[in-house]
Write a protein that holds these residues in place. Structure first.
Motif, PDB file in Angstrom:
ATOM      1  N   ASP A  77      11.162   6.637 -10.179  1.00 27.71           N
ATOM      2  CA  ASP A  77      12.163   5.883  -9.661  1.00 27.71           C
ATOM      3  C   ASP A  77      12.414   5.367  -8.887  1.00 27.71           C
ATOM      4  N   ALA A  78      12.383   6.067  -7.218  1.00 24.75           N
ATOM      5  CA  ALA A  78      12.551   5.340  -5.879  1.00 24.75           C
ATOM      6  C   ALA A  78      11.145   5.057  -5.555  1.00 24.75           C
ATOM      7  N   ALA A  79      10.104   5.879  -5.714  1.00 27.92           N
ATOM      8  CA  ALA A  79       9.085   5.916  -5.339  1.00 27.92           C
ATOM      9  C   ALA A  79       8.446   4.544  -6.241  1.00 27.92           C
ATOM     10  N   LEU A  80       8.453   4.051  -7.056  1.00 33.24           N
ATOM     11  CA  LEU A  80       7.866   2.702  -7.601  1.00 33.24           C
ATOM     12  C   LEU A  80       8.697   1.669  -7.167  1.00 33.24           C
ATOM     13  N   GLN A  81      10.121   1.879  -7.123  1.00 28.12           N
ATOM     14  CA  GLN A  81      10.646   0.608  -6.546  1.00 28.12           C
ATOM     15  C   GLN A  81      10.530  -0.208  -5.011  1.00 28.12           C
ATOM     16  N   GLN A  82      10.404   0.899  -3.872  1.00 31.25           N
ATOM     17  CA  GLN A  82       9.150   0.913  -3.300  1.00 31.25           C
ATOM     18  C   GLN A  82       8.330   0.285  -3.276  1.00 31.25           C
ATOM     19  N   ALA A  83       7.365   0.764  -3.406  1.00 33.38           N
ATOM     20  CA  ALA A  83       6.125   0.491  -3.431  1.00 33.38           C
ATOM     21  C   ALA A  83       6.046  -0.496  -3.643  1.00 33.38           C
ATOM     22  N   THR A  84       5.018  -1.428  -2.725  1.00 35.15           N
ATOM     23  CA  THR A  84       4.280  -2.953  -2.394  1.00 35.15           C
ATOM     24  C   THR A  84       2.905  -3.318  -3.967  1.00 35.15           C
ATOM     25  N   ALA A  85       3.768  -4.755  -3.537  1.00 36.07           N
ATOM     26  CA  ALA A  85       2.659  -5.131  -4.755  1.00 36.07           C
ATOM     27  C   ALA A  85       1.429  -5.028  -4.042  1.00 36.07           C
ATOM     28  N   SER A  86      -0.017  -4.465  -5.033  1.00 39.54           N
ATOM     29  CA  SER A  86      -1.273  -4.120  -4.543  1.00 39.54           C
ATOM     30  C   SER A  86      -2.131  -5.366  -3.495  1.00 39.54           C
ATOM     31  N   ALA A  87      -1.795  -6.271  -3.685  1.00 40.92           N
ATOM     32  CA  ALA A  87      -2.004  -7.341  -3.255  1.00 40.92           C
ATOM     33  C   ALA A  87      -1.855  -7.184  -1.578  1.00 40.92           C
ATOM     34  N   VAL A  88      -0.871  -7.473  -1.640  1.00 46.61           N
ATOM     35  CA  VAL A  88       0.552  -7.049  -0.259  1.00 46.61           C
ATOM     36  C   VAL A  88      -0.450  -5.872   0.430  1.00 46.61           C
ATOM     37  N   THR A  89      -0.511  -4.415  -0.275  1.00 48.86           N
ATOM     38  CA  THR A  89      -1.096  -3.408   0.033  1.00 48.86           C
ATOM     39  C   THR A  89      -2.374  -3.852   0.783  1.00 48.86           C
ATOM     40  N   ALA A  90      -3.413  -4.382   0.046  1.00 47.76           N
ATOM     41  CA  ALA A  90      -4.856  -4.603   0.557  1.00 47.76           C
ATOM     42  C   ALA A  90      -5.106  -4.999   1.240  1.00 47.76           C
ATOM     43  N   HIS A  91      -3.722  -6.277   1.613  1.00 44.30           N
ATOM     44  CA  HIS A  91      -3.799  -7.404   2.667  1.00 44.30           C
ATOM     45  C   HIS A  91      -3.494  -6.383   3.889  1.00 44.30           C
ATOM     46  N   ARG A  92      -2.757  -5.454   3.828  1.00 41.27           N
ATOM     47  CA  ARG A  92      -2.439  -4.740   5.286  1.00 41.27           C
ATOM     48  C   ARG A  92      -2.921  -4.151   5.607  1.00 41.27           C
TER      49      ARG A  92
END
Length: 391
Positions: A77-92
Motif C-alpha cells: 500500500d505504501a509503495a503504491l501511494q508513493q509511486a509516480t504516474a508512468s508518464a511522469v516516470t518516463a519523463h524523468r
C-alpha cells in the motif's frame, strides 16, 4: 496502513498457485456493497492466504490509474501511494538515457522499470527485502533485468553511476512527513552522501525548495492539470543556466516546459478579454512571469498568479470576461442574477473565501453556466464573471 506482506507472501503470489488464486479472487466485485460476502468467498477459494490475495487484487485495481500495464504487478500500500504516474516516470527517466544509473530507493520498481528501459546499465537497491522481491517480479513482468541488491541508500555500493532517489515521506502509521529531516533517508544526508555525484531526488511538490540549496535545478511536473512531483537535479543531470523549471505533461498530447532562463518581462495591466489561470506546475515553480512573457500576457496584480490578455495561449482552458467589479456577496449575487447563472464554478486566489460555502449562500437560479474568478487587485477584492473555453 495497509496489509504487511512477508517474503513468503510474495513467493506465494509469484507461484502458479498464487496466480490461480489471484485470478479467482480477481473475479469477485470487492466493492463496498459486497465486501463482507466477497471476503468470505475469498477465504473459501484461497484459504489462509486470502488476505494476501485480496490486498493484492485491490492494489492492482488502484494501480491502473498510476502504473501502465500493472495488471500483474505486486505492490504494498505504501509503495503504491508513493509511486509516480508512468508518464511522469518516463519523463524523468529520459535524462538518464544511455547512462549507468543506480536507483538507491527502488522499492517495488515503479521508477526502476522506466530507468532500465533507457539506461545503459541499471541497478536498483532498497533496505526492504519484501519490496525487492516485488521489484524482481515487476521487472520480470515488464521485461527488464536491472541488477537488484539489498543496500542502505546512505552507504553507496556502486561507483561511476548517476543516482536517483525517492525518499519515503510517510511514517510507519502512514501519516505524511513534512520535514525533510524526517524523510527516509533524510534529504540533507542523501545530498551529502552523493556530493559530487549526478543526483536526482524526487520529492513532493509542496516542499520548500529553499531548504535544498544544493540542488542545481528544481523541476515541478504536472500531468493532465494536476501537479504530481518535484525533482531536484544536480551536476550533469541539471540543465546549465536553469535553476527552476515547470514541465506540463498531457496524456496523449503535447508537453511543454518553461524555465527561469526565459524573460520575465510581464506588465501589471487592466483586465483584458481573457483571464488565464496558469498550470499548477508554473505557479508552484514560481515561473508565472516567464509564462506570461512567453504568451504576451500581463498580471492582474503583481502578487497574484492570475494572468490576463486579449489572446489566450493555445491548448488551455481560459476564461472570457463577461463582467467585473468590486467583490462582496451582495454585488456578486446581483451580478449572477443579471446573467441568469444557475451553475457556477468559483475560482479563488488571494482572498479568504471558501467556494463551497459561498456557493450555498448565493442561492443560484437560472439556465446559464459561468465561472467567477475572485481575487485581489491591489487592495480591492474583485469579481470577474467569465465563461470557460478550451482554446
Amino acid at each position: 496502513m495497509g496489509y504487511e506482506f512477508t517474503r513468503e507472501d510474495v513467493a506465494f503470489l509469484r507461484s502458479a498457485a498464487g496466480g490461480r488464486a489471484l485470478a479467482e479472487v480477481g473475479a469477485l466485485p470487492l466493492i463496498p456493497a459486497s465486501q463482507l460476502a466477497d471476503v468470505v468467498s475469498a477465504r473459501q477459494l484461497v484459504g489462509e492466504r486470502f488476505a494476501t490475495v485480496v490486498e493484492t487484487v485491490l492494489l492492482r485495481r488502484r494501480a491502473v490509474s498510476k502504473v501502465d500495464d500493472s495488471a500483474d504487478w505486486l505492490f504494498t500500500d505504501a509503495a503504491l501511494q508513493q509511486a509516480t504516474a508512468s508518464a511522469v516516470t518516463a519523463h524523468r527517466a529520459a535524462r538518464f538515457a544511455g547512462r549507468d544509473v543506480h536507483d538507491v530507493t527502488c522499492s517495488v520498481g515503479a521508477d526502476l522499470v522506466g530507468l532500465a528501459r533507457v539506461a545503459a546499465r541499471c541497478v536498483g537497491s532498497d533496505l526492504d527485502q519484501v519490496r525487492l522481491d516485488m521489484a524482481a517480479h515487476n521487472c520480470a513482468v515488464a521485461g527488464v533485468g536491472p541488477v537488484l541488491a539489498r543496500a542502505d541508500a546512505l552507504r553507496p555500493v556502486t561507483r561511476g553511476t548517476a543516482v536517483t532517489a525517492d525518499p519515503a515521506r510517510r511514517d510507519a502509521s502512514g501519516r505524511r512527513r513534512w520535514q525533510p529531516g524526517d524523510f527516509a533517508p533524510p534529504l540533507d544526508e542523501l545530498a551529502e552522501t552523493y556530493r559530487g555525484v549526478d543526483l536526482a531526488v524526487k520529492c513532493a511538490p509542496g516542499l520548500d525548495f529553499d531548504i535544498a540549496p544544493w540542488a542545481d535545478e528544481v523541476e515541478v511536473v504536472s500531468l493532465d492539470g494536476q501537479v504530481r512531483e518535484a525533482c531536484l537535479w544536480t551536476g550533469g543531470l541539471a540543465t546549465a543556466g536553469v535553476r527552476r523549471r515547470a514541465t506540463v505533461l498531457r496524456s496523449g498530447g503535447p508537453q511543454w516546459t518553461v524555465t527561469d532562463a526565459e524573460s520575465d518581462d510581464c506588465p501589471v495591466r487592466e483586465v483584458g478579454e481573457w483571464i488565464v489561470d496558469p498550470d499548477g506546475a508554473v505557479v508552484r515553480s514560481g515561473l508565472v512571469r516567464q509564462y506570461a512573457a512567453r504568451h504576451g500576457l500581463g498580471q492582474l496584480d503583481e502578487h497574484i498568479a492570475y494572468l490576463t490578455g486579449d489572446t489566450p495561449p493555445p491548448g488551455i482552458r481560459a476564461f472570457r470576461v463577461t463582467e467585473h467589479g468590486h467583490y462582496n456577496e451582495k454585488t456578486l449575487r446581483a451580478m449572477l442574477r443579471r446573467h441568469g447563472v444557475g451553475r457556477l464554478e468559483i475560482l479563488v486566489r488571494g482572498l479568504d473565501v471558501d467556494p463551497n460555502t459561498l456557493r450555498r449562500r448565493l442561492k443560484l437560479a437560472g439556465p446559464a453556466e459561468a465561472t467567477v474568478v475572485l481575487t485581489r487587485v491591489g487592495r480591492s477584492p474583485t469579481a470577474f464573471l467569465c465563461t470557460a473555453h478550451r482554446t
